[in-house]
Scaffold this active site. Structure first.
Site, mmCIF file in Angstrom:
data_model
loop_
_atom_site.group_PDB
_atom_site.id
_atom_site.type_symbol
_atom_site.label_atom_id
_atom_site.label_comp_id
_atom_site.label_asym_id
_atom_site.label_seq_id
_atom_site.Cartn_x
_atom_site.Cartn_y
_atom_site.Cartn_z
ATOM 1 C CB CYS A 2 31.661 28.485 44.673
ATOM 2 S SG CYS A 2 33.346 27.908 45.013
ATOM 3 N NE ARG A 27 29.103 33.836 42.681
ATOM 4 C CZ ARG A 27 29.314 35.053 43.180
ATOM 5 N NH1 ARG A 27 28.862 36.106 42.538
ATOM 6 N NH2 ARG A 27 29.956 35.222 44.311
ATOM 7 C CD1 TRP A 74 37.772 29.765 39.689
ATOM 8 C CD2 TRP A 74 38.471 30.116 41.779
ATOM 9 N NE1 TRP A 74 39.033 30.300 39.623
ATOM 10 C CE2 TRP A 74 39.497 30.527 40.889
ATOM 11 C CE3 TRP A 74 38.688 30.242 43.153
ATOM 12 C CZ2 TRP A 74 40.703 31.052 41.334
ATOM 13 C CZ3 TRP A 74 39.896 30.765 43.595
ATOM 14 C CH2 TRP A 74 40.886 31.163 42.677
ATOM 15 C CG ASN A 100 31.522 31.780 47.346
ATOM 16 O OD1 ASN A 100 32.689 31.593 47.027
ATOM 17 N ND2 ASN A 100 30.870 32.879 47.021
ATOM 18 N N GLY A 101 33.928 30.446 49.439
ATOM 19 C CA GLY A 101 34.888 31.111 50.316
ATOM 20 C C GLY A 101 35.925 30.149 50.850
ATOM 21 C CD GLU A 484 41.230 45.901 31.034
ATOM 22 O OE1 GLU A 484 40.273 45.177 30.721
ATOM 23 O OE2 GLU A 484 41.811 45.806 32.144
ATOM 24 C CE LYS A 488 38.734 42.628 29.736
ATOM 25 N NZ LYS A 488 39.385 42.698 31.048
ATOM 26 C CD GLU A 491 40.917 38.996 32.234
ATOM 27 O OE1 GLU A 491 40.366 38.969 33.345
ATOM 28 O OE2 GLU A 491 40.628 39.824 31.352
ATOM 29 C CG HIS A 507 64.695 52.217 30.337
ATOM 30 N ND1 HIS A 507 65.935 52.826 30.358
ATOM 31 C CD2 HIS A 507 63.805 53.194 30.064
ATOM 32 C CE1 HIS A 507 65.792 54.115 30.123
ATOM 33 N NE2 HIS A 507 64.503 54.368 29.938
ATOM 34 C CE LYS A 609 31.932 39.806 35.379
ATOM 35 N NZ LYS A 609 32.672 40.436 34.284
#
Length: 614
Positions: A2, A27, A74, A100-101, A484, A488, A491, A507, A609
């Protein structure tokens, strides 16, 4: 994950609070709220959704007050609703807390507090802290700092807490444990925040807080104590970037701006790394030649995009320095019995320096006797402070949640580490190192070349906007690049995307290709002189094409490509540098796909983030 901001000083607090929250919304953006410290009472407003929802709910006749705290969330405990938004208050409505946490023992605390008559109105772990602080403050004669000190001793978890009370509204008290909190020092005013970006318009003077340090902030100044109650001398540092760096600068999104900032970011990370006598200069490692030669193993730990940089590190370091490299997902690392000792170098990669899974992994590694080197983009963050050494990247502030320029600078950093280790251990000559470094100096110009010709790729991407699945294939060092690329796309575009080693697709996963729908497959053709690897990749391309895939190939200039519907050309380079160039078109593809699908590019759903929870 957060965002926290606090202000106390002569100006109307609402302005720095809302401006700070806007800078910190990367955040977390599930909800937002503020608590303004009016005498004898608190003005509190909070709303689910993005910051604009909070701003729209504020009355036109806002009280003019001079201190307050703000939060953008968040969600962890409790859904993203108005009632779960921060700040949370005690039953009197006079004490407000933002957090936050995670408070791991909140259920135990909640039951205890309810038994003493406290009534809870949210589903969060944070509210238990508000009630606990309220009790403790009364037992300390109204001293909020003493209450915070006692509270922290009872809390388990990783957290930042910031509190204000209506009886002394100019006093803001905060504490950090494994979660970021910085202080901005102004002239007759002071700030708290999760990130210096929140107060960069007001001051360039900042103070870093250590683990379990409690700060009391008033307009006149700050005081810091440790868990033992003893005073701590503040560690002040200067913020080296300005607010313009965190603005869009005419681009439609922060992510697009950051994609186009990559040439400069790569160049800045390379500056000054080769001495006049041809040596790679990495004094930040704090390792003697004897210690480097004694290394038996390197372990790279990271999460998400940084993990892909770590995978690239394995190819680079093993090829050049001839040291065995293991790459570990940080969230899994300490839950087995990794074999490490004093001859192991652990490289921890984190954009924010606050990634909780990575932080816990490096603590585990240090306890086992390993040396820890951090690669980070954020000065004075927790992971660099707890590591033995740190190599800072120079990407500048990265605001978009999906990482772009931070990744490229992380790859440059591991390349530099690989060259340095190889040179010290005698695996590469000074001339070889100089030649490779000089080629790296050409990379910013080559990235610019890609970006100058990116419009056809953006137009092409829009033709795939309705695709339900996109597959990516690569070989060798191209494999982490396609991982990556898939990440992306997940996301940003919210569609199924997977990256595969080229030889693995047949396979089992080749069954995902739907000939009727023409499943898009993006392939990276290897760079360099290993024509056998080229041939293998071209065979993989033919395999997917034969099953109805629409194939896009990213290939270096001059490479012969057969079987592709579309070819995206990138400048030629040495094989181990290809990820820095090949990643850029994949970033653009994901960005443009998100735009075409109407998604929020800078703030994708469910993400934040800086991941400061495990």
């Amino acid at each position: 994950m957060c965002g926290i901001v606090g202000y106390t000083g002569p100006q109307s607090a609402i302005t720095p609070l809302i401006e700070g929250l806007r800078r910190l919304e990367y955040r977390g953006y599930d909800s937002a709220g503020i608590a303004l410290g009016t005498s004898g009472a608190l003005f509190i407003e909070k709303r689910a959704g993005k910051l604009t929802n909070l701003e729209g709910s504020l009355p036109a006749n806002m009280p003019v007050v001079h201190s307050g705290i703000g939060h953008t969330r968040w969600a962890t405990h409790g859904g993203p609703t108005d009632r779960n938004a921060h700040p949370h208050t005690d039953n009197e409505g006079k004490l407000a807390v933002i957090h936050n946490g995670i408070i791991e023992n909140y259920s135990e605390l909640k039951a205890e507090l309810q038994s003493r008559g406290h009534e809870f109105s949210s589903d969060t772990d944070t509210e238990s802290v508000a009630h606990l602080l309220s009790e403790l403050r009364k037992s300390h004669g109204g001293d909020l700092t003493a209450a915070m000190l006692d509270a922290v001793k009872r809390l388990r978890g990783s957290f930042t807490l910031v509190a204000v009370h209506a009886d002394a509204p100019e006093v803001i008290v905060g504490v950090r444990r494994n979660s970021p909190l910085v202080v901005g020092l102004g002239d007759g005013e002071n700030f708290m925040a999760s990130d210096v970006a929140a107060f960069i318009d007001y001051t360039k003077r900042a103070v870093e807080l250590g683990q379990d340090e409690i700060i009391t902030m008033t307009p006149a100044g700050i005081s810091i104590i440790g868990l033992d109650g003893k005073a701590v001398v503040p560690k002040e540092y200067a913020i080296t970037w300005d607010s313009a760096s965190a603005q869009k600068g005419g681009y439609s999104h922060f992510m697009l701006k950051e994609i186009f900032e990559q040439p400069k970011a790569v160049a800045d990370t390379l500056i000054g790394r080769l001495t006049d006598n041809g040596k790679i200069e990495l004094d930040e490692l704090h390792m003697s030649e004897a210690e480097i030669k004694a290394l038996k193993k390197i372990v790279v730990i990271a999460c998400g995009t940084a993990y892909h940089a770590g995978m690239i590190a394995k190819y680079v370091i093993e090829k050049w320095a001839k040291i065995s490299v293991e790459v570990e997902i940080a969230s899994e690392y300490r839950y087995r019995d990794p074999i490490i000792d004093s001859n192991t170098l652990v490289i921890a990669i984190s954009q924010s320096g606050e990634t909780m899974d990575t932080l816990m992994a490096i603590r585990h590694a240090k306890a086992a006797g390993a040396r820890v080197l951090a690669i980070c983009n954020t000065n004075s963050s927790t992971i660099p402070r707890e590591s033995d050494a740190v190599l800072y990247t120079h990407a500048g502030p990265e605001i978009a949640v999906a990482s772009t320029k931070a990744l490229l600078t992380q790859i440059v950093a591991v390349d530099l580490i690989g060259l340095h280790l190889a040179q010290v251990r005698g695996e590469l000559t000074d001339k070889q190192v100089r030649d490779l470094y000089n080629e790296m100096l050409e990379l910013p110009g080559k990235i610019e070349q890609i970006l100058e010709t990116v419009e056809p790729l953006r137009a092409l991407t829009r033709t795939f906007a309705k695709s339900e699945t996109v597959l990516f294939i690569g070989r060798n060092i191209g494999y982490p690049v396609v991982l990556e690329g898939a990440l992306k796309l997940k996301e940003l575009a919210y569609i199924h995307a997977e990256g595969f080693a080229g030889g693995e697709l047949k396979h089992g996963s080749i069954a995902l290709i739907d000939a009727e729908k023409g499943t898009p497959v993006i392939a990276i053709l290897p760079s360099g002189s290993d024509h056998s690897l080229d041939e293998k990749m071209l065979s993989n391309i033919q395999e997917v094409k034969a099953r109805g895939a629409r194939v896009i190939v990213i290939a270096h200039e001059g490479a012969e490509v057969v079987g592709a519907e579309h070819i995206i050309r990138i400048p030629a380079c040495s094989p181990l540098f290809q990820p820095i160039l090949a990643t850029v078109p994949l970033q653009v593809f994901a960005y443009e796909m998100a735009i075409a699908r109407g998604n929020d590019v800078d703030q994708p759903r469910n993400l934040a983030k800086s991941v400061t929870v495990e």
